[in-house]
Write an enzyme that holds these catalytic residues in place. Structure first.
Site, short mmCIF file in Angstrom:
data_model
loop_
_atom_site.label_atom_id
_atom_site.label_comp_id
_atom_site.label_asym_id
_atom_site.label_seq_id
_atom_site.Cartn_x
_atom_site.Cartn_y
_atom_site.Cartn_z
CB SER A 20 42.99 40.51 37.59
OG SER A 20 41.77 40.82 38.73
CE1 TYR A 56 39.15 40.32 36.70
CE2 TYR A 56 38.62 40.23 34.48
CZ TYR A 56 39.09 40.74 35.40
OH TYR A 56 40.19 41.77 35.46
P1 NAP Z 1 38.48 47.68 28.60
O1 NAP Z 1 38.76 48.97 29.09
O2 NAP Z 1 37.25 47.01 28.84
O3 NAP Z 1 39.26 47.26 27.36
C1 NAP Z 1 39.46 45.84 26.98
C2 NAP Z 1 40.19 46.09 25.73
O4 NAP Z 1 40.16 44.42 25.19
C3 NAP Z 1 39.25 46.67 24.48
O5 NAP Z 1 40.34 47.41 23.67
C4 NAP Z 1 38.60 45.68 23.76
O6 NAP Z 1 38.47 46.13 22.39
C5 NAP Z 1 39.56 44.54 23.60
N1 NAP Z 1 38.84 43.02 23.63
C6 NAP Z 1 38.02 42.69 24.46
N2 NAP Z 1 37.88 41.29 23.99
C7 NAP Z 1 38.44 41.05 22.92
C8 NAP Z 1 38.76 39.85 21.89
N3 NAP Z 1 37.99 38.93 22.27
N4 NAP Z 1 39.73 40.13 21.18
C9 NAP Z 1 40.24 41.19 20.89
N5 NAP Z 1 40.13 42.27 21.78
C10 NAP Z 1 39.47 42.15 22.50
O7 NAP Z 1 39.53 46.71 29.67
P2 NAP Z 1 40.80 47.37 30.50
O8 NAP Z 1 40.17 47.98 31.93
O9 NAP Z 1 41.60 48.13 29.91
O10 NAP Z 1 41.48 45.98 30.93
C11 NAP Z 1 42.38 45.47 30.17
C12 NAP Z 1 43.05 44.02 30.88
O11 NAP Z 1 43.46 44.52 32.17
C13 NAP Z 1 41.63 43.15 31.01
O12 NAP Z 1 42.40 41.87 30.66
C14 NAP Z 1 41.42 43.35 32.19
O13 NAP Z 1 41.05 41.88 32.85
C15 NAP Z 1 42.64 43.59 33.02
N6 NAP Z 1 42.55 44.20 34.29
C16 NAP Z 1 41.95 45.24 34.34
C17 NAP Z 1 41.83 46.19 35.66
C18 NAP Z 1 41.02 47.29 35.99
O14 NAP Z 1 40.63 47.70 37.07
N7 NAP Z 1 40.65 47.92 34.90
C19 NAP Z 1 42.42 45.63 36.79
C20 NAP Z 1 43.13 44.39 36.52
C21 NAP Z 1 43.24 43.64 35.33
P3 NAP Z 1 37.15 45.38 21.44
O15 NAP Z 1 35.95 45.41 22.53
O16 NAP Z 1 36.89 46.27 20.19
O17 NAP Z 1 37.52 44.18 21.12
C1 GCO Z 2 35.53 44.08 39.65
C2 GCO Z 2 36.68 44.67 38.86
C3 GCO Z 2 37.78 44.02 38.95
C4 GCO Z 2 39.13 44.70 38.35
C5 GCO Z 2 40.49 44.07 38.38
C6 GCO Z 2 41.00 44.25 39.69
O1 GCO Z 2 34.40 43.94 39.13
O2 GCO Z 2 36.05 43.39 40.85
O3 GCO Z 2 36.19 44.75 37.48
O4 GCO Z 2 37.85 42.70 38.62
O5 GCO Z 2 38.80 44.60 36.78
O6 GCO Z 2 40.48 42.72 37.89
O7 GCO Z 2 42.28 43.97 39.79
#
Ligand code: NAP
Ligand code: GCO
Length: 264
Positions: free
Chosen positions: A145, A158
């Site tokens: 992230s 986080y």
């Molecule tokens: P999201 O839309 O909230 O999706 C999260 C997924 O993880 C869902 O399928 C959820 O399904 C599953 N999940 C959560 N906790 C779980 C657990 N304990 N066991 C199994 N499955 C679990 O999140 P996203 O934005 O796609 O993010 C995915 C990853 O990318 C995360 O690691 C997040 O930190 C990272 N990330 C996101 C961003 C961003 O801007 N969106 C940027 C950088 C990194 P269930 O709730 O059904 O379990």
């Molecule tokens: C926040 C966001 C970020 C993104 C991502 C950025 O609240 O700042 O959720 O944490 O999820 O991780 O790379």
């Protein structure tokens, strides 16, 4: 040269790939030829995900499994070994965030984020590495992230988890590189998914969320990323094209980490 990106005959497990970034990463891996295994906690999310994968012509194998449940993870890995011959590619994607000022955050809330975002990638990696060693190698991709590098208000748990995940990535690369296991991170910027939806919600007067405006000013490409922006980098890190890339975090952030930000 294109063949070096092929995943034909490989099996990929993408944790938490019911929707969002994980779903797009799984779709990319399937498009490169991999068999897809995924998990999530909710039956409702699972049912919709299976239908969504099918709509894209992907036969994904889904498991209801909480990534923090070591026994359930072991059962999933054993079942995949029976059905597919083992996991070649692990994407530690499942993750949550809690946006609470640190002094108001209960330690139980802090621990929940650490458990899912950092301990679970340890659990899943530990579960798949023995078979990867037996198979002569493998790929582990940890979804890091911006918060692997930067802090901001309300995301202490986080950021601690994602900072730790960057170092876990480097340590797995260091400890298991001799077995031809490459462990790298992918660091999405700000991506439009359900996780960030609260940061993009329109205001009561119909104006943009201030954080939405802020992120576009901090991004040279002046937009939020989409899960699709991660598809090419995922294939690269999962394929033979990255066989000598190890312990690296590939940021897919539109340039946020390179940019001081637009003058207000
Ligand atoms: P999201 O839309 O909230 O999706 C999260 C997924 O993880 C869902 O399928 C959820 O399904 C599953 N999940 C959560 N906790 C779980 C657990 N304990 N066991 C199994 N499955 C679990 O999140 P996203 O934005 O796609 O993010 C995915 C990853 O990318 C995360 O690691 C997040 O930190 C990272 N990330 C996101 C961003 C961003 O801007 N969106 C940027 C950088 C990194 P269930 O709730 O059904 O379990
Ligand atoms: C926040 C966001 C970020 C993104 C991502 C950025 O609240 O700042 O959720 O944490 O999820 O991780 O790379």
């Amino acid at each position: 040269m294109v063949d070096m990106f092929s995943l034909e005959g490989k099996t990929a497990w993408v944790t938490g790939a019911a929707y969002g970034i994980g779903f797009a990463m799984a779709e990319a891996l399937a498009g490169a030829g991999a068999n897809i295994v995924f998990n999530c906690r909710s039956q409702e999310h699972m049912d919709k995900a299976l239908s969504d994968y099918e709509a894209k012509g992907i036969t994904a194998k889904g498991y209801i499994c909480d990534v923090t449940d070591e026994a359930a993870v072991a059962d999933l890995v054993a079942d995949v070994k029976k059905e597919f011959g083992g996991i070649d590619i692990l994407v530690n994607n499942a993750g949550i965030i809690k946006r609470i000022p640190m002094t108001e955050m209960a330690s139980s809330e802090f621990r929940e984020v650490i458990d899912i975002d950092l301990v679970a990638p340890f659990i899943a990696s530990k579960a798949v590495i023995p078979d990867m060693i037996e198979k002569g190698g493998g790929k582990i991709i940890n979804v890091c992230s911006m918060m692997s590098e930067l802090g901001r208000e309300t995301v202490s748990a986080y950021a601690a988890a994602k900072g730790g995940l960057k170092m876990l990535t480097k340590n797995i690369a260091s400890e298991y590189g001799k077995y031809n296991i490459q462990c790298n991170g992918i660091g999405p910027g700000y991506i439009a998914t359900p996780q960030t939806a609260p940061l993009r919600e329109k205001q009561a007067d119909g104006s943009r969320h201030p954080f939405d405006t802020f992120i576009c000013a901090k991004t040279p490409q002046e937009r939020w990323g989409t899960p699709e922006d991660l598809m090419g980098p995922t294939i690269f890190l999962a394929s033979g094209a990255s066989d000598f890339v190890n312990g690296h975090v590939l940021y897919v952030d539109g340039g946020i980490l390179a940019y001081i930000g637009k003058q207000p």
